[in-house]
Motif scaffolding. Structure first.
Motif, PDB file in Angstrom:
ATOM      1  N   GLY A 242       0.897  -1.413  -0.064  1.00  0.00           N
ATOM      2  CA  GLY A 242       0.191  -0.007   0.257  1.00  0.00           C
ATOM      3  C   GLY A 242       0.390   1.396  -0.127  1.00  0.00           C
ATOM      4  O   GLY A 242       0.412   2.488  -0.399  1.00  0.00           O
ATOM      5  N   ASP A 246       0.909   4.386  -2.953  1.00  0.00           N
ATOM      6  CA  ASP A 246       0.573   6.065  -2.622  1.00  0.00           C
ATOM      7  C   ASP A 246       1.985   6.470  -2.895  1.00  0.00           C
ATOM      8  O   ASP A 246       1.352   7.591  -3.340  1.00  0.00           O
ATOM      9  CB  ASP A 246       0.175   5.848  -0.613  1.00  0.00           C
ATOM     10  N   TYR A 275       1.357 -12.195  -4.692  1.00  0.00           N
ATOM     11  CA  TYR A 275       0.374 -10.519  -4.492  1.00  0.00           C
ATOM     12  C   TYR A 275      -0.846 -11.080  -4.669  1.00  0.00           C
ATOM     13  O   TYR A 275      -1.510  -9.994  -4.578  1.00  0.00           O
ATOM     14  CB  TYR A 275       0.786  -9.576  -5.302  1.00  0.00           C
ATOM     15  N   LEU A 292     -12.386 -12.725  -3.495  1.00  0.00           N
ATOM     16  CA  LEU A 292     -10.986 -11.303  -2.981  1.00  0.00           C
ATOM     17  C   LEU A 292     -10.857 -11.802  -4.288  1.00  0.00           C
ATOM     18  O   LEU A 292      -9.845 -10.150  -3.823  1.00  0.00           O
ATOM     19  CB  LEU A 292     -10.407 -12.504  -2.189  1.00  0.00           C
ATOM     20  N   LEU A 295     -11.886  -8.151  -6.471  1.00  0.00           N
ATOM     21  CA  LEU A 295     -11.095  -6.843  -5.791  1.00  0.00           C
ATOM     22  C   LEU A 295     -10.624  -6.273  -6.587  1.00  0.00           C
ATOM     23  O   LEU A 295      -9.562  -6.695  -7.485  1.00  0.00           O
ATOM     24  CB  LEU A 295     -10.906  -7.159  -4.294  1.00  0.00           C
ATOM     25  N   ARG A 298      -5.410  -3.661  -5.898  1.00  0.00           N
ATOM     26  CA  ARG A 298      -4.330  -3.005  -5.061  1.00  0.00           C
ATOM     27  C   ARG A 298      -4.270  -3.743  -4.101  1.00  0.00           C
ATOM     28  O   ARG A 298      -4.001  -3.780  -3.318  1.00  0.00           O
ATOM     29  CB  ARG A 298      -4.497  -1.605  -4.741  1.00  0.00           C
ATOM     30  N   ARG A 299      -5.580  -4.139  -3.473  1.00  0.00           N
ATOM     31  CA  ARG A 299      -6.565  -4.424  -1.861  1.00  0.00           C
ATOM     32  C   ARG A 299      -6.022  -5.803  -2.178  1.00  0.00           C
ATOM     33  O   ARG A 299      -5.645  -6.273  -1.304  1.00  0.00           O
ATOM     34  CB  ARG A 299      -8.390  -4.358  -2.490  1.00  0.00           C
ATOM     35  N   GLN A 300      -6.111  -6.345  -3.242  1.00  0.00           N
ATOM     36  CA  GLN A 300      -5.497  -7.903  -3.498  1.00  0.00           C
ATOM     37  C   GLN A 300      -4.262  -7.707  -2.838  1.00  0.00           C
ATOM     38  O   GLN A 300      -3.629  -8.763  -2.520  1.00  0.00           O
ATOM     39  CB  GLN A 300      -6.280  -8.425  -4.600  1.00  0.00           C
ATOM     40  N   TYR A 301      -3.593  -7.197  -3.741  1.00  0.00           N
ATOM     41  CA  TYR A 301      -1.826  -6.974  -3.416  1.00  0.00           C
ATOM     42  C   TYR A 301      -1.771  -7.272  -2.089  1.00  0.00           C
ATOM     43  O   TYR A 301      -0.984  -7.978  -0.869  1.00  0.00           O
ATOM     44  CB  TYR A 301      -1.165  -6.507  -4.331  1.00  0.00           C
ATOM     45  N   GLU A 302      -2.506  -6.418  -2.112  1.00  0.00           N
ATOM     46  CA  GLU A 302      -2.442  -5.590   0.297  1.00  0.00           C
ATOM     47  C   GLU A 302      -2.679  -6.856   0.662  1.00  0.00           C
ATOM     48  O   GLU A 302      -1.758  -7.305   2.388  1.00  0.00           O
ATOM     49  CB  GLU A 302      -2.712  -4.809   0.782  1.00  0.00           C
ATOM     50  N   MET A 303      -3.771  -7.467   0.881  1.00  0.00           N
ATOM     51  CA  MET A 303      -4.671  -8.730   1.227  1.00  0.00           C
ATOM     52  C   MET A 303      -2.966  -9.669   1.252  1.00  0.00           C
ATOM     53  O   MET A 303      -2.555 -10.531   2.351  1.00  0.00           O
ATOM     54  CB  MET A 303      -5.532  -9.299   0.803  1.00  0.00           C
TER      55      MET A 303
END
Length: 443
Positions: A242, A246, A275, A292, A295, A298-303
């Motif tokens: 994340g 950013d 990822y 999942l 989604l 980015r959200r998948q990678y963070e999880m």
């Protein structure tokens, strides 16, 4: 040398060039660096259309003892390309030069300077199609200043291959760094610090977090330079997925703007698989796995980073937009297997055993187990991939052998049917693309 580089960091790499190497090993083997594999660079940075001819220029910023530089120069040996190796450590450059001399490489320019001075060096060095900056920005007092320096010499359609430390997988490392600062106290002698670290490492209890995750790390087993770089470094930071989005991508939700670049992650030997939640969760995924997968990436990678816990560095390509990656769904692209001795016949057998039903793919080289739907025609399409035929030619050959009662599927139907097979193999970096305009020798 200029004063804008942290003196402790500069002194470390003069005393302990990194990564440690013996130039004479060049007689025996070539060190491969993941991000600098030209087929990968072509696929993710130049939409599969880069020939690496016509004056291609690469900068290795903070090139150390030369792994990325030597690998690039060897691959580009028979082209008119030029590689610039820039580093603040004269000792490291000397080792890299010796390696190049042993290989007879004459396409490298050597620059002893700080990457922070790139804006001032632009008139002298020119601009670059590709910049490698591996393991450097996280050692700067101001990483963004360093990144802006890289951008100052990047061509408008150029790309950056970046590696920075990853927070989740290095939790044990940072606990060890904190421990060794306490143990070493005011000690200034590097060899004494290293000796103390060796003593502590030999006596760590099993509950220590570094001990628990030691299999993820190798530098401390590779001599003094590795121990110092991993556990005694004076300037070391890390990033979550994340935080990279950013910083380098769209920016933070609070309004702080990022650099607006496209991020394409590719972990060494594993590609995007660590990822992606559906590839991390293994052979017994939870019921929510399908949800999942829908989604935002980015959200998948963070999880997935938090699920797996094994990403110790983030390796990624940075380009101006997603269109810089070779597109799936274009008949003018040639699919080819890469990174292991895989053939169409072998892949066809693996994907064909399920007779078109979803099956569990267990990939030995990466350790990934994932359910794949090969589609009706996936196995037959894989059998026709030889690294020379385009998708258009593959589909024409597929239809030429069609024996069904109904009309043979058109290109759109075949691309849709093969999509999950392609996505899985591409996520593992085992199936890449190049445009038909680029000769196979270029990749």
């Amino acid at each position: 040398m200029p004063d804008n580089y942290l003196s402790e960091v500069r002194n470390q790499y003069e005393a302990l060039p990194y990564p440690a190497c013996n130039p004479q090993d060049e007689h025996k083997r070539l060190v491969l660096t993941w991000l600098e594999d030209l087929p990968m660079v072509n696929h993710y940075c130049f939409a599969g259309k880069q020939s690496f001819q016509k004056g291609f220029r690469a900068l290795v910023a903070g090139g150390g003892t030369g792994d990325a530089t030597i690998f690039l120069a060897e691959q580009l040996r028979h082209t008119d390309a030029q590689i610039v190796h820039l580093d603040m450590s004269q000792a490291s450059i000397a080792l890299a030069k010796e390696r190049a001399q042993i290989r007879g490489l004459s396409n490298i320019r050597w620059v002893h300077d700080s990457l922070l001075n790139l804006p001032a060096l632009a008139a002298q060095l020119g601009s670059f199609d590709y910049i490698n900056c591996s393991g450097v920005l996280h050692h700067l007092a101001d990483p963004d200043l360093g990144f802006k320096a890289l951008q100052s010499v990047l061509k408008p359609d150029g790309a950056i291959g970046l590696m920075v430390y990853a927070t989740t997988g290095r939790i044990g490392v940072y606990q060890m760094q904190a421990l060794m600062r306490l143990v070493n106290g005011g000690e200034t002698d590097a060899q004494r610090k290293i000796a103390n670290t060796r003593d502590i490492l030999a006596s760590l209890p099993p509950g220590n977090w570094f001990k628990r995750s030691e299999d993820l790390h190798h530098d401390h087993k590779a001599g003094d330079a590795g121990i110092y770089d991993l556990l005694l470094h004076s300037q070391d930071r890390s990033y979550s997925v994340g935080e990279l989005f950013d910083w380098l991508g769209e920016g933070a939700a609070g309004g702080k703007q990022g650099h607006g670049l496209h991020l394409a992650f590719s972990d060494v030997q594993r590609g995007r698989s660590p990822y992606l939640p559906h590839m991390v969760l293994g052979s017994k995924p939870p019921a929510m796995a399908a949800a999942l997968r829908k989604l935002p990436l980015r959200r998948q990678y963070e999880m997935a980073e938090l699920m797996g816990g094994s990403i110790i560095t983030h390796s990624l390509y940075l380009t101006r937009n997603a269109a810089c990656s070779a597109p799936y769904g274009d008949t003018d692209y040639v699919p080819f297997f890469y990174h292991e001795p895989l053939t169409g016949e072998i892949a066809s057998q693996v994907f064909g055993n399920s007779r078109g039903q979803p099956f569990m793919l267990r990939h030995q080289h990466s350790g990934v187990s994932v359910t794949v739907n090969p589609g009706k025609y996936g196995a037959k399409i894989l059998a026709l991939i030889d690294g020379r035929r385009s998708f258009g030619e593959i589909f024409e050959q597929f239809r030429a052998a069609w024996q069904g009662k109904a009309a043979a599927p058109d290109n759109a139907a075949l691309f849709a049917d093969f999509a999950e097979s392609y996505e899985t193999l591409n996520a593992l970096e085992r199936l890449l693309l190049r445009h038909v305009s680029v000769a196979a020798a270029a990749t």
